[in-house]
Design a protein around this motif. Structure first.
Motif, mmCIF file in Angstrom:
data_model
loop_
_atom_site.group_PDB
_atom_site.id
_atom_site.type_symbol
_atom_site.label_atom_id
_atom_site.label_comp_id
_atom_site.label_asym_id
_atom_site.label_seq_id
_atom_site.Cartn_x
_atom_site.Cartn_y
_atom_site.Cartn_z
ATOM 1 N N LYS A 173 1.222 -1.136 -0.022
ATOM 2 C CA LYS A 173 0.066 0.236 -0.345
ATOM 3 C C LYS A 173 0.924 1.532 -0.176
ATOM 4 N N ALA A 174 1.869 1.169 0.232
ATOM 5 C CA ALA A 174 2.511 2.715 0.583
ATOM 6 C C ALA A 174 3.350 3.015 -1.218
ATOM 7 N N SER A 209 -0.254 4.042 -3.003
ATOM 8 C CA SER A 209 -0.818 5.417 -2.264
ATOM 9 C C SER A 209 0.267 6.047 -3.558
ATOM 10 N N GLU A 211 2.810 15.706 2.841
ATOM 11 C CA GLU A 211 1.799 14.552 3.133
ATOM 12 C C GLU A 211 1.502 13.515 2.781
ATOM 13 N N LYS A 212 1.810 13.667 1.951
ATOM 14 C CA LYS A 212 1.689 11.967 1.336
ATOM 15 C C LYS A 212 2.637 11.604 0.996
ATOM 16 N N GLU A 254 2.837 9.619 4.171
ATOM 17 C CA GLU A 254 2.213 8.854 4.052
ATOM 18 C C GLU A 254 2.813 8.045 3.476
ATOM 19 N N ASP A 258 5.593 6.500 6.509
ATOM 20 C CA ASP A 258 4.704 6.029 7.036
ATOM 21 C C ASP A 258 4.287 4.162 7.024
ATOM 22 N N ALA A 259 3.688 3.806 5.930
ATOM 23 C CA ALA A 259 3.736 2.461 5.382
ATOM 24 C C ALA A 259 4.947 2.119 4.957
ATOM 25 N N LYS A 297 13.773 8.518 2.432
ATOM 26 C CA LYS A 297 12.617 9.951 3.460
ATOM 27 C C LYS A 297 13.823 11.277 3.516
#
Length: 537
Positions: free
Chosen positions: A321-322, A325, A346-347, A350, A353-354, A411
């Motif tokens: 899912k990471a 998205s 934010e994207k 997200e 985070d995943a 990141k």
């Protein structure tokens, strides 16, 4: 400015629409009326009509016959139909004529204006596409090869167009592929021997490699060879018409081998080639390109000469899912294009985070890297910046392999790139916006009133009208249309107070088409008619 033709054998209908609709709010310059199909065709021969609104039921030549003639002779004109409720089934036949909309009688002004506004927006989108192409032609000095490279770059980086726009661009650039073709991609990288050349000589070598590729593959395939965004050549090929679809590696292998041998013989250097799976062109081109880059990273980092067929290196595709998205609308590219920096951050947050909660491979990190790289490169290039001006080595993991060692490293890289992009583009954007607002004020204040509108101003500052309006509202807090009206009303007040000009003369001087509409606008703005204002002086 837009020019509209109203056609109805009941002339009171067209005259009523011409006199009562606030055409100026729609940026319509001229409204013509015709009482028959023959009269309408005569006007079309003489005037640059953009939109035609025609009744269906008319003697001699009905509306459908008229619009069929219009679609054949003036295919760029938007067509709308006036129809009564009893004619609605009959009106459905007009679908074949690609009628933009149906307007039911009795005409509701708001619905009528909405239909006209939609047709105008459609025209402006088409014009904006043409303007963009023209600007691109100017910037690239009409170099067709550069235009094709630019289109390939945008497609590879995930830019989406409508099928109509794609078809137009492919035809304009003489690309022999069509929307919906089954195609495969070859990603070609020049080997170590070519690294000794300076930039100009290296470019000539790429050109020579491309010529060899076209000579070999064009015998069996329709091909498009171009420069890829990530230091490679990319060749997209589809079987010639009537050849069907073939994924037979045996058919292609002799050609690829011959290609490598000829490059070595004539250019004294090696190349590496990745051959992808078949995909639907152009919808899946970006995915195929990302897949080829991943293969390059996995197998071709050292630039050793080799030929890699992805079908020989199939591996289990793990969906997480990471990464999903990243491709879920609004994509990172769309968020950056619309300057939604917070949403873009934010994207990205997200995604990571995943990633941190899952067991992911280096390949997953590389896919995330490529997807974000595509978005960063696209927005930078669109703003006229080279990405290396923002981060010298930030987009090449072969130069900085540590980027892909962990999701934390990736990141950190992504957040750094986003921050640099926001800073560079925001600073450039702020100067540009302030300059544009200043230009708008000068144009409005210096104009005599005859031609001023959002569209004419947009033309003079080389922006799309919708984008110009958005910039102006954000910078001033007032819509551009309201500003134009306010300046006109202030001029009207001065002329009524300081001159003896008649109302119709003031109407004309301010650029309005009829005194009734001017009086209506003046009353709405000041609470009284122009005559009432003049009488109270």
């Amino acid at each position: 400015m837009i020019e509209i033709l109203l056609v109805d054998d009941e002339s009171y209908m067209t005259e009523s629409l011409r006199m009562t609709i606030p055409w100026e709010q729609l940026n319509v310059r001229e409204v013509y009326c015709a009482s028959s199909g023959a009269e309408a065709l005569a006007i079309l021969e003489q005037k640059p009509i953009d939109i035609i609104v025609s009744d269906i039921r008319m003697p001699e030549m009905d509306g459908l016959t008229l619009l069929q003639t219009v679609s054949e002779r003036w295919p760029n004109i938007r067509c709308l139909l006036l129809t009564g409720h009893s004619d609605f089934e009959y009106a459905k036949r007009a679908i074949k004529l690609q009628v933009s909309d149906y307007i039911l009688k009795p005409v509701n002004d708001e619905e009528f204006m909405k239909s006209i506004a939609n047709a105008i927006d459609s025209l402006r989108d088409e014009w904006a596409e043409a303007d963009q192409l023209q600007q691109l032609r100017y910037d690239m000095k009409s170099d067709r090869a550069a235009l094709k490279d630019n289109l390939m770059r945008d497609l590879a980086l995930g830019r989406q167009w409508s099928p109509r726009a794609i078809e137009s661009k492919l035809k304009q650039y003489d690309v022999p592929l069509k929307d919906g073709d089954m195609a495969f991609m070859m990603l070609i990288r020049l080997g170590k021997h070519f690294a000794q050349y300076d930039a100009q000589s290296f470019s000539l070598m790429e050109y020579a490699v491309g010529n060899i590729a076209e000579e070999i593959y064009s015998s069996q395939y329709r091909i498009w060879l171009s420069k890829a965004p990530h230091d490679s050549l990319v060749l997209v090929a589809a079987l010639k018409e009537g050849g069907g679809r073939s994924a037979d590696k045996g058919q292609l292998e002799p050609l690829v081998t011959e290609f490598h041998q000829k490059v070595l013989t004539y250019l004294k250097g090696d190349i590496s080639t990745v051959v992808t799976h078949w995909f639907v062109f152009p919808d899946e081109l970006s995915a195929a390109y990302r897949s080829a880059l991943t293969t390059v990273y996995q197998h071709g980092k050292s630039r050793h000469p080799e030929i890699i067929y992805q079908e020989d290196h199939t591996q289990e595709q793990v969906t997480i899912k990471a990464l999903e998205s990243l491709y879920k609308p609004p994509t990172l590219m769309h968020l950056l294009e619309s300057k939604q920096w917070r949403a873009a951050n934010e994207k990205v947050a997200e995604v990571f985070d995943a990633l941190e909660r899952m067991s992911v491979t280096r390949e997953h990190l590389y896919e995330a890297f490529l997807s974000m790289t595509n978005a960063f490169m696209y927005i930078a290039h669109k703003q006229g910046l080279l990405i290396h001006q923002i981060n010298e080595a930030g987009l090449d993991p072969l130069l900085d392999g540590a980027t892909l060692h962990s999701s934390d490293k990736l990141k950190e890289w992504a957040n750094t790139m986003l921050a640099k992009l926001e800073r560079e583009l925001s600073e450039s954007d702020q100067y540009t916006k302030s300059h544009i607002v200043k230009q708008v004020h000068e144009l409005v204040m210096n104009d005599t009133g005859h031609e001023i509108s959002v569209k004419t101003i947009a033309d003079k500052v080389y922006l799309h009208p919708v984008y110009l309006s958005k910039i102006y509202k954000l910078e001033t807090g007032e819509s551009l249309g309201d500003y134009i009206i306010r300046v006109r009303m202030e001029k009207a007040l001065y002329l009524l107070k300081s001159t003896n000009k008649k109302i119709y003369e003031i109407t004309s001087e301010l650029g309005y088409q009829n005194p009734q509409y001017f009086s209506k606008m003046f009353r709405k703005y000041y609470g009284m008619t122009p005559n009432e204002y003049r009488d109270q002086k």
